[in-house]
Scaffold this motif. Sequence first.
Motif, PDB file in Angstrom:
ATOM      1  N   ARG A 171      -5.177  30.037  12.283  1.00 23.87           N
ATOM      2  CA  ARG A 171      -5.183  31.411  11.787  1.00 23.87           C
ATOM      3  C   ARG A 171      -5.325  32.364  12.970  1.00 23.87           C
ATOM      4  O   ARG A 171      -6.189  32.181  13.832  1.00 23.87           O
ATOM      5  CB  ARG A 171      -6.337  31.624  10.807  1.00 23.87           C
ATOM      6  N   LEU A 172      -4.439  33.371  12.995  1.00 23.46           N
ATOM      7  CA  LEU A 172      -4.485  34.360  14.067  1.00 23.46           C
ATOM      8  C   LEU A 172      -5.602  35.369  13.818  1.00 23.46           C
ATOM      9  O   LEU A 172      -6.141  35.479  12.712  1.00 23.46           O
ATOM     10  CB  LEU A 172      -3.148  35.090  14.163  1.00 23.46           C
ATOM     11  N   THR A 173      -5.909  36.135  14.848  1.00 24.43           N
ATOM     12  CA  THR A 173      -6.967  37.138  14.717  1.00 24.43           C
ATOM     13  C   THR A 173      -6.609  38.224  13.718  1.00 24.43           C
ATOM     14  O   THR A 173      -7.498  38.916  13.201  1.00 24.43           O
ATOM     15  CB  THR A 173      -7.261  37.769  16.086  1.00 24.43           C
ATOM     16  N   ASP A 174      -5.279  38.386  13.422  1.00 25.94           N
ATOM     17  CA  ASP A 174      -4.884  39.388  12.424  1.00 25.94           C
ATOM     18  C   ASP A 174      -4.862  38.805  11.002  1.00 25.94           C
ATOM     19  O   ASP A 174      -4.449  39.481  10.062  1.00 25.94           O
ATOM     20  CB  ASP A 174      -3.523  39.996  12.764  1.00 25.94           C
ATOM     21  N   GLY A 175      -5.284  37.556  10.838  1.00 24.57           N
ATOM     22  CA  GLY A 175      -5.402  36.950   9.519  1.00 24.57           C
ATOM     23  C   GLY A 175      -4.229  36.089   9.093  1.00 24.57           C
ATOM     24  O   GLY A 175      -4.309  35.386   8.078  1.00 24.57           O
ATOM     25  N   ARG A 176      -3.121  36.106   9.830  1.00 30.85           N
ATOM     26  CA  ARG A 176      -1.954  35.314   9.439  1.00 30.85           C
ATOM     27  C   ARG A 176      -2.189  33.820   9.681  1.00 30.85           C
ATOM     28  O   ARG A 176      -2.729  33.431  10.714  1.00 30.85           O
ATOM     29  CB  ARG A 176      -0.717  35.759  10.224  1.00 30.85           C
ATOM     30  N   THR A 177      -1.759  33.004   8.714  1.00 32.59           N
ATOM     31  CA  THR A 177      -1.793  31.554   8.886  1.00 32.59           C
ATOM     32  C   THR A 177      -0.514  31.114   9.574  1.00 32.59           C
ATOM     33  O   THR A 177       0.585  31.518   9.176  1.00 32.59           O
ATOM     34  CB  THR A 177      -1.931  30.844   7.534  1.00 32.59           C
ATOM     35  N   VAL A 178      -0.641  30.299  10.605  1.00 31.65           N
ATOM     36  CA  VAL A 178       0.526  29.917  11.415  1.00 31.65           C
ATOM     37  C   VAL A 178       0.554  28.412  11.642  1.00 31.65           C
ATOM     38  O   VAL A 178      -0.461  27.713  11.507  1.00 31.65           O
ATOM     39  CB  VAL A 178       0.524  30.639  12.788  1.00 31.65           C
ATOM     40  N   ALA A 179       1.745  27.928  11.975  1.00 32.79           N
ATOM     41  CA  ALA A 179       1.931  26.551  12.432  1.00 32.79           C
ATOM     42  C   ALA A 179       2.074  26.594  13.947  1.00 32.79           C
ATOM     43  O   ALA A 179       2.867  27.380  14.477  1.00 32.79           O
ATOM     44  CB  ALA A 179       3.176  25.939  11.800  1.00 32.79           C
ATOM     45  N   VAL A 180       1.297  25.776  14.627  1.00 31.37           N
ATOM     46  CA  VAL A 180       1.310  25.758  16.093  1.00 31.37           C
ATOM     47  C   VAL A 180       1.792  24.387  16.555  1.00 31.37           C
ATOM     48  O   VAL A 180       1.113  23.376  16.342  1.00 31.37           O
ATOM     49  CB  VAL A 180      -0.095  26.048  16.662  1.00 31.37           C
ATOM     50  N   LYS A 181       2.969  24.356  17.148  1.00 32.37           N
ATOM     51  CA  LYS A 181       3.497  23.088  17.681  1.00 32.37           C
ATOM     52  C   LYS A 181       3.171  23.019  19.165  1.00 32.37           C
ATOM     53  O   LYS A 181       3.548  23.918  19.932  1.00 32.37           O
ATOM     54  CB  LYS A 181       5.006  22.985  17.440  1.00 32.37           C
ATOM     55  N   VAL A 182       2.477  21.968  19.555  1.00 33.19           N
ATOM     56  CA  VAL A 182       2.003  21.821  20.923  1.00 33.19           C
ATOM     57  C   VAL A 182       2.631  20.578  21.539  1.00 33.19           C
ATOM     58  O   VAL A 182       2.606  19.494  20.946  1.00 33.19           O
ATOM     59  CB  VAL A 182       0.462  21.709  20.971  1.00 33.19           C
ATOM     60  N   GLN A 183       3.163  20.740  22.722  1.00 32.37           N
ATOM     61  CA  GLN A 183       3.863  19.644  23.381  1.00 32.37           C
ATOM     62  C   GLN A 183       2.872  18.651  23.982  1.00 32.37           C
ATOM     63  O   GLN A 183       1.838  19.041  24.525  1.00 32.37           O
ATOM     64  CB  GLN A 183       4.760  20.226  24.476  1.00 32.37           C
ATOM     65  N   TYR A 184       3.206  17.359  23.870  1.00 26.58           N
ATOM     66  CA  TYR A 184       2.364  16.334  24.469  1.00 26.58           C
ATOM     67  C   TYR A 184       2.324  16.507  25.984  1.00 26.58           C
ATOM     68  O   TYR A 184       3.356  16.773  26.611  1.00 26.58           O
ATOM     69  CB  TYR A 184       2.903  14.942  24.162  1.00 26.58           C
ATOM     70  N   PRO A 185       1.165  16.339  26.597  1.00 29.28           N
ATOM     71  CA  PRO A 185       1.102  16.436  28.063  1.00 29.28           C
ATOM     72  C   PRO A 185       1.939  15.343  28.716  1.00 29.28           C
ATOM     73  O   PRO A 185       1.825  14.169  28.364  1.00 29.28           O
ATOM     74  CB  PRO A 185      -0.397  16.261  28.362  1.00 29.28           C
ATOM     75  N   GLY A 186       2.818  15.751  29.617  1.00 33.12           N
ATOM     76  CA  GLY A 186       3.666  14.801  30.337  1.00 33.12           C
ATOM     77  C   GLY A 186       4.914  14.383  29.607  1.00 33.12           C
ATOM     78  O   GLY A 186       5.695  13.564  30.119  1.00 33.12           O
ATOM     79  N   ILE A 187       5.173  14.946  28.420  1.00 34.78           N
ATOM     80  CA  ILE A 187       6.320  14.490  27.640  1.00 34.78           C
ATOM     81  C   ILE A 187       7.642  14.862  28.305  1.00 34.78           C
ATOM     82  O   ILE A 187       8.644  14.165  28.138  1.00 34.78           O
ATOM     83  CB  ILE A 187       6.263  15.059  26.198  1.00 34.78           C
ATOM     84  N   ASP A 188       7.674  15.956  29.069  1.00 34.17           N
ATOM     85  CA  ASP A 188       8.919  16.328  29.742  1.00 34.17           C
ATOM     86  C   ASP A 188       9.337  15.244  30.733  1.00 34.17           C
ATOM     87  O   ASP A 188      10.522  14.908  30.840  1.00 34.17           O
ATOM     88  CB  ASP A 188       8.780  17.685  30.438  1.00 34.17           C
ATOM     89  N   VAL A 189       8.359  14.668  31.436  1.00 29.65           N
ATOM     90  CA  VAL A 189       8.655  13.573  32.369  1.00 29.65           C
ATOM     91  C   VAL A 189       9.111  12.336  31.602  1.00 29.65           C
ATOM     92  O   VAL A 189      10.062  11.650  31.994  1.00 29.65           O
ATOM     93  CB  VAL A 189       7.419  13.252  33.227  1.00 29.65           C
TER      94      VAL A 189
END
Length: 464
Positions: free
Chosen positions: A152-170
């Motif tokens: 949830r953002l500070t303005d109240g919106r519910t969001v989906a946050v996709k986070v990349q695995y560390p080192g996945i680009d390699v």
Amino acid sequence: MSDEIVTSRVLRGAKLGKLVAGQAVRGAGVTLSVVRAGEEERTARTERALAAAAEDIVTVLGSMKGLAMKAGQLLSMFDPLAVLGRTTIPPEQRERFQRKLAELYDRAPQVSFERMRAVIETDYGRPLGEIFTDFEAEPIGAASIGQVYRARLTDGRTVAVKVQYPGIDVAVRADVKNLALLMRMMRVLTPVFDDHVLFRELSTHFVAEVDYRIEAGNHRIIADMYRGHPFIRIPEVISELCTTHVLVTEFAEGAAFDEIAAMPAPVRDRVGEIVMRFYAGSMLRFRRFTGDPHPGNIVLAPDGTVVFLDFGLFKHMDDTAVEFEMDCVRAAAEYRAADLRAHLVSYGVLDAHAPATADECLRMFHEISGWLLTDADIRIPADAAPTAVFTWADPRRDYFDHWRDQRAPAEHAFARRVEYGTLALLGKLHASANWHRIAREWIYHADPHTELGLLEQQWLTEHA
């Protein structure tokens, strides 16, 4: 168990090689048991082999993430059991095997929240609490290059946050270098992928997926295309919070695909038509489309709209390529065999001196795409996609040798990925419609045949 993702090309290649060898040995053992064992013993051995195979694939590819995990996701959409005796495996065993593989979409082995939090805070250069008032530590999905969280953002919106695995680009770049071994794995598990240009095309696009700013741009294009649509919804991108390794969008509330598949037939039929209109319609009408139709990317919202997610794999086809696709469909649907072969030759898909006759070309099209070419209501069976794929690749077919050395341009291999992926989704829904009449809206510019078609036509008129 450590959640560290192996990034070394040599180590990732070794893990894949071990998996390939293990599945080949297991397949040989099952085939032998089919020959020598009685019915009860054969069923028990097959059950154990399938359970072990699925567990190995999910564990190895799921922990590797990257392009290796994407290969496993592709397998779960189709039928990776040819090596284990395709005609001898009972349907219930096949279903359990594929259910396990389907975990690669949203229940793959996870990376710890502590490590993923470090990725977010490094990209933002500030603590998590300064951006989100609430951030659920348990991911709601574990994909091939990242995990998705609800926040949830500070303005109240519910969001989906996709986070990349560390080192996945390699890791992804290592997988691309190991492409020959990945393709060998696909050959062992699903022979149809033997040296297929689609997998090469997929790897090229997959490298771009490791920069979420590119995916955010693709997402915005699709969102703009469908903004205000009566039954298709694309969550809005929160652009100011998107970085190389973090993608933030509106959160999509609703029923997941497996829940939709358990709903009454009218609901499944409606969702099936929407799925076709989104994936095939985007390509044929707008020339821009997402190339990753799979269950994890579809949500049925409470208001009845269908929400589509994930636009890392994104393709633009020029008018010439799309017109070729539609010329072939028209010729096949109208049984103009000579014209169909002429289109294939003039476009460079089929060599002019290839032994494939016009009638063989027509029969092949109807055998692999009959659901789209037949002017009748058709309820798509669960095995429609794998049947189509294996029909095309079946060496027992008299046209197999005539086509095995022919290669379509890469963009058309990508289009087939969308076609068969869409068909697989319709099969999982067991959806019914006159798919040909729906397609005629794009291919013949015909008037809409369905209520959804009329709604879409009105929207197109208003948003011209």
